[in-house]
Scaffold this active site. Structure first.
Site, short mmCIF file in Angstrom:
data_model
loop_
_atom_site.label_atom_id
_atom_site.label_comp_id
_atom_site.label_asym_id
_atom_site.label_seq_id
_atom_site.Cartn_x
_atom_site.Cartn_y
_atom_site.Cartn_z
N LEU A 267 0.87 -1.17 0.00
CA LEU A 267 0.00 0.00 0.00
C LEU A 267 0.91 1.22 0.00
O LEU A 267 1.99 1.20 0.60
CB LEU A 267 -0.90 0.04 1.25
N ASP A 268 0.48 2.28 -0.67
CA ASP A 268 1.24 3.51 -0.65
C ASP A 268 1.43 4.00 0.78
O ASP A 268 0.61 3.70 1.66
CB ASP A 268 0.52 4.61 -1.45
#
Length: 296
Positions: free
Chosen positions: A136-137
């Site tokens: 995930l960013d």
């Protein structure tokens, strides 16, 4: 295979076994919890049989044995303001990460989920480290899986699209989306500056499909559930911008609209078949309170 609740003190509830049975089977029948939660309690060393901690699912129970079940809500061996362990067994860890922390090390940054989890595994005397399965960013919050050995990581990596059968995100996006839902599809390709571009014709990139459903709206913002059919880099952020409603707080693909001073994107649902046991594993976290407050 019923049992008697015979005492409750400190942080444990105690049972006496009335029928022979494997431990997990007994717990599922007698505890008012999901199979997933019970397995997490087992793996988190929250079950005692005759006073001794047992983590073995098929441990053979005999009539008269005493079972103690921990009532503590949190894993006392792990505390982090950035990460919450949702589920753990001998093969995988499912966590919920806050925004602001990387999934794995990048450059000189030391704050990342992998380092935090490796430190936890070392301190809890587990002879392993975590392996990154997906990302995930930094500024996206929500659910993630990490493998605890290389073999499990390889199974997840090479069979990801068959193993993971439902991934959903929730986002606050800019503007009022009039439609109740729909599907966005395009080809996504990075340029040399690592900006992902979307095209309605094949641009040599990867085809991406995102389904969306509007959960709430005002004249200024919409609360949207996104369901991934494919999992491409920046897919939701680019597709949300494609329909003229970028994710709020997105400095890369957004329009400057940032009511919460964060990227308003949260991975709230993750459903997959366990890479080793094949069991259906379904996890869901609440929509962030800050997201919901906008629509009250």
């Amino acid at each position: 295979m019923k049992s008697n609740l015979y005492n409750a003190c400190n942080d444990y509830v105690h049972y006496t076994v009335n029928n022979d049975a494997p431990l997990l089977e007994y717990l599922i029948e007698n505890l008012n919890d999901s199979r997933t939660k019970i397995k997490a309690i087992l793996q988190g060393r929250g079950i005692k049989v005759n006073g001794k901690v047992v983590t073995q699912y098929n441990f053979p129970l005999k009539v008269g044995m005493k079972i103690s079940v921990s009532q503590r809500k949190e894993n006392n061996t792990f505390k982090s303001k950035y990460i919450k362990i949702i589920y753990e067994d001998r093969w995988i860890i499912v966590i919920e990460k806050n925004c602001g922390i990387l999934s794995m090390a990048a450059g000189h940054s030391s704050l990342n989920v992998k380092t935090v989890l490796d430190d936890y595994l070392h301190k809890s005397r587990q002879n392993c480290s975590v392996h990154v399965v997906h990302r995930l960013d930094r500024d996206t919050s929500g659910l993630m899986i990490y493998a605890k050995d290389y073999e499990t990581e390889q199974i997840l990596e090479h069979n990801w699209h068959n193993i993971v059968y439902d991934r959903r995100y929730v986002a606050v996006v800019s503007g009022e989306i009039v439609e109740d839902g729909g599907t966005i599809s395009s080809w996504l390709k990075d340029n040399k500056a690592y900006i992902t571009y979307s095209s309605q014709i094949d641009n040599g990139g990867k085809f991406a499909v995102t389904h969306f459903n509007v959960l709430a709206r005002t004249t200024e913002y919409s609360l949207v559930e996104f369901k991934l059919e494919t999992g491409r880099k920046n897919q939701i952020r680019v597709h949300s911008a494609d329909i003229g409603h970028p994710v709020c707080g997105d400095i890369k693909y957004g329009n400057g609209d940032n009511p919460l001073q964060r990227l308003c994107l949260h991975a709230y649902m993750l459903c997959f078949y366990h890479p080793i046991t094949g069991e259906c594993m379904e996890f869901e976290t609440p929509i962030p309170v800050s997201f919901r407050k906008i629509f009250k």
